[in-house]
Write an enzyme that holds these catalytic residues in place. Sequence first.
Site, PDB file in Angstrom:
ATOM      1  N   TRP A 116     -13.385   2.643  39.733  1.00 52.84           N
ATOM      2  CA  TRP A 116     -12.379   2.037  40.968  1.00 52.84           C
ATOM      3  C   TRP A 116     -12.621   2.859  42.271  1.00 52.84           C
ATOM      4  O   TRP A 116     -11.859   2.281  42.971  1.00 52.84           O
ATOM      5  CB  TRP A 116     -11.018   2.647  40.281  1.00 52.84           C
ATOM      6  N   LYS A 172     -16.844  -6.661  34.516  1.00 55.27           N
ATOM      7  CA  LYS A 172     -15.840  -6.075  34.196  1.00 55.27           C
ATOM      8  C   LYS A 172     -15.197  -4.818  35.069  1.00 55.27           C
ATOM      9  O   LYS A 172     -15.968  -3.629  35.105  1.00 55.27           O
ATOM     10  CB  LYS A 172     -15.675  -5.345  32.836  1.00 55.27           C
ATOM     11  N   PRO A 173     -14.699  -5.377  36.239  1.00 48.97           N
ATOM     12  CA  PRO A 173     -14.281  -4.326  37.461  1.00 48.97           C
ATOM     13  C   PRO A 173     -13.234  -3.309  36.655  1.00 48.97           C
ATOM     14  O   PRO A 173     -12.698  -3.592  35.524  1.00 48.97           O
ATOM     15  CB  PRO A 173     -13.667  -5.227  38.712  1.00 48.97           C
ATOM     16  N   GLY A 233     -19.536   4.657  36.541  1.00 46.48           N
ATOM     17  CA  GLY A 233     -18.475   5.186  35.836  1.00 46.48           C
ATOM     18  C   GLY A 233     -18.992   6.713  35.253  1.00 46.48           C
ATOM     19  O   GLY A 233     -19.849   7.239  35.794  1.00 46.48           O
ATOM     20  N   SER A 234     -18.118   7.385  34.436  1.00 49.52           N
ATOM     21  CA  SER A 234     -18.132   8.601  34.122  1.00 49.52           C
ATOM     22  C   SER A 234     -19.403   8.574  33.083  1.00 49.52           C
ATOM     23  O   SER A 234     -19.741   7.951  32.312  1.00 49.52           O
ATOM     24  CB  SER A 234     -16.814   8.873  33.354  1.00 49.52           C
ATOM     25  N   GLU A 255     -25.104   4.436  36.137  1.00 51.01           N
ATOM     26  CA  GLU A 255     -24.866   5.231  37.555  1.00 51.01           C
ATOM     27  C   GLU A 255     -23.613   6.124  37.149  1.00 51.01           C
ATOM     28  O   GLU A 255     -22.517   5.800  37.123  1.00 51.01           O
ATOM     29  CB  GLU A 255     -24.603   4.408  38.477  1.00 51.01           C
ATOM     30  N   CYS A 300     -18.869   9.479  43.445  1.00 49.65           N
ATOM     31  CA  CYS A 300     -19.948  10.390  42.624  1.00 49.65           C
ATOM     32  C   CYS A 300     -20.939  11.033  43.470  1.00 49.65           C
ATOM     33  O   CYS A 300     -21.573  12.385  42.893  1.00 49.65           O
ATOM     34  CB  CYS A 300     -20.598   9.243  41.823  1.00 49.65           C
TER      35      CYS A 300
HETATM   36  P1  ADP Z   1     -12.972   6.462  35.308  1.00 45.58           P
HETATM   37  O1  ADP Z   1     -12.139   7.400  34.131  1.00 45.58           O
HETATM   38  O2  ADP Z   1     -13.346   7.302  36.343  1.00 45.58           O
HETATM   39  O3  ADP Z   1     -12.433   5.117  35.792  1.00 45.58           O
HETATM   40  P2  ADP Z   1     -14.614   5.494  33.526  1.00 45.58           P
HETATM   41  O4  ADP Z   1     -16.216   5.893  33.223  1.00 45.58           O
HETATM   42  O5  ADP Z   1     -13.687   5.763  32.495  1.00 45.58           O
HETATM   43  O6  ADP Z   1     -14.438   6.414  34.727  1.00 45.58           O
HETATM   44  O7  ADP Z   1     -14.614   3.850  33.881  1.00 45.58           O
HETATM   45  C1  ADP Z   1     -15.591   3.260  34.299  1.00 45.58           C
HETATM   46  C2  ADP Z   1     -15.477   1.976  34.148  1.00 45.58           C
HETATM   47  O8  ADP Z   1     -15.768   1.937  32.522  1.00 45.58           O
HETATM   48  C3  ADP Z   1     -14.208   1.253  34.246  1.00 45.58           C
HETATM   49  O9  ADP Z   1     -14.288  -0.158  34.419  1.00 45.58           O
HETATM   50  C4  ADP Z   1     -13.450   1.629  32.745  1.00 45.58           C
HETATM   51  O10 ADP Z   1     -12.656   0.603  32.557  1.00 45.58           O
HETATM   52  C5  ADP Z   1     -14.750   1.059  32.028  1.00 45.58           C
HETATM   53  N1  ADP Z   1     -14.775   1.938  30.533  1.00 45.58           N
HETATM   54  C6  ADP Z   1     -13.828   2.708  30.115  1.00 45.58           C
HETATM   55  N2  ADP Z   1     -14.059   2.989  28.782  1.00 45.58           N
HETATM   56  C7  ADP Z   1     -15.063   2.094  28.359  1.00 45.58           C
HETATM   57  C8  ADP Z   1     -15.642   1.928  26.993  1.00 45.58           C
HETATM   58  N3  ADP Z   1     -15.238   2.334  25.955  1.00 45.58           N
HETATM   59  N4  ADP Z   1     -16.588   0.933  27.093  1.00 45.58           N
HETATM   60  C9  ADP Z   1     -16.906   0.094  28.236  1.00 45.58           C
HETATM   61  N5  ADP Z   1     -16.444   0.343  29.377  1.00 45.58           N
HETATM   62  C10 ADP Z   1     -15.338   1.317  29.359  1.00 45.58           C
END
Ligand code: ADP
Length: 476
Positions: free
Chosen positions: A147, A171-172, A224-225, A246, A280
């Site tokens: 996000w 999948k945003p 993401g994370s 990333e 990040c």
């Molecule tokens: P944040 O918590 O900082 O949003 P995330 O890594 O949790 O970082 O989120 C990045 C993306 O990954 C978001 O689009 C989130 O919905 C998605 N996401 C979270 N959990 C999963 C999962 N188990 N599998 C795939 N995508 C996921």
Amino acid sequence: MNKQYINGNWVASIDNKTYPLINPATEETIAEISFANEKDTHVAIDAAHEAFKTWGKTTPYTRAEILKKAANYLRENLTAIAKDMVNESGKPFAEAKGEWTVAANLFEWYAEECKRAYGKVIPTNRLDKRSSVIWQPMGVIGVITAWNFPAYNPARAWAAALAAGCTVVAKPSENTPLSAFYMALALAEAGLPNGVLNIVLGDAAAIGDEMLSNPKLKKISFTGSTRVGKILMDGASRTNTKLSLELGGNAPVLIFDDVDVDAIAKATSVARFRNNGQVCIAPQRFYIHKNIYKQFSEAVTKYVSQLKVGNGFEEGVNVGPLITKKQKESVVNLLEKAKSENAEILTGGNIPSHVEKGYFIQPAVVANLEQSSVLANNEIFGPILPLFSFDNLDDGIKKANDTEYGLAAYVFTNNLKTAVLASERLEFGMVGINEWAPHSTELPFGGWKQSGQGHESGSEGLYEYMEKKLVSIGGL
Ligand code: ADP
């Protein structure tokens, strides 16, 4: 809009579920957004797979024409779409407009770059043999994004994948779907055929699982994370789905004692709090040479205390709210832990008195920290500026490299030797020397260590979505 976007249609999720999208500055519901799961994802992957049969065979010139039209649509509608980004993310309006400009530039840049996906002819060791290497699009790509940059994150991956001739199931983030919807609209207006770009969002784990297990999907590009990146790596080991990751960062900043201290302190107060520190590559661990530590900490405290916090639409606002209540709590928690380690809060860290609602925290400068502090060992993703000190180049490099992350690092010095040696010895994928923005549309963005795999942006970003093929002709 506000629904799933599958095969060129805006559709309710199969289970007909929705969720409320919250404005982080007001805590009000902006919209009800359709909430999908693995079933919708399956349908979207089928659509993308079907669309690839023709999109994958178009020339780069055809694809470029559509992507450039989409870039122009975004530019023409910049103000309206930036407003929605402020509503869903809380970031200041000027930052939202800047981000959309970069997103448009990415579509234009990849439109041009895909015409240059050159292969090569390799001289062989046999007279009767001719060998060459060509690049071909991979097929259906899953793009999962975070996000913090609702337009830039998807644009980097969508633009490169579409330019390469792939089709996309995106999948945003559930926190910022509106920007992704606008981007899909821009592509549709530009003439992108149905099914080439699809959006599902809702149950992230279920959607991610379907992407991993569906053999029609060839690769997942994830921003993401590190935590979720590892979940995807585990899953990909079962199915051999390819990954670009990333992930998180914990960027060190080395400020040497030969700089204009006041000027760097002022620039720091802007760079550290861009997007409220939810970046990040955000400069995070500030290592200040011991000779200028006191002068720098006083100057930066002065500038940070002048930052205006508020709704992104207010005139002169520098820092908006954090994205969610959870994110705000995580930052408050880190500050509490730092205090229990005897950290000294030089300014901020409180809830601003002028706001009644929203996930706001006054930007903080924190001093008296050891290398073992929570503020050195966690990705903060919030408005805290922690100050550390170092003695000399060796000490600075050792402290800067003391992290599992390896995304970005920054060095400020006017000494050429210091700049060169520091840039070579830092274990990070991107090093900014005397600048806060080492990345750009045309440059490779990627992390070392636990910060990721693969690259985005630049020509490297295009090849992430293409397979290399060796063609050898014998018997000549
Ligand atoms: P944040 O918590 O900082 O949003 P995330 O890594 O949790 O970082 O989120 C990045 C993306 O990954 C978001 O689009 C989130 O919905 C998605 N996401 C979270 N959990 C999963 C999962 N188990 N599998 C795939 N995508 C996921």
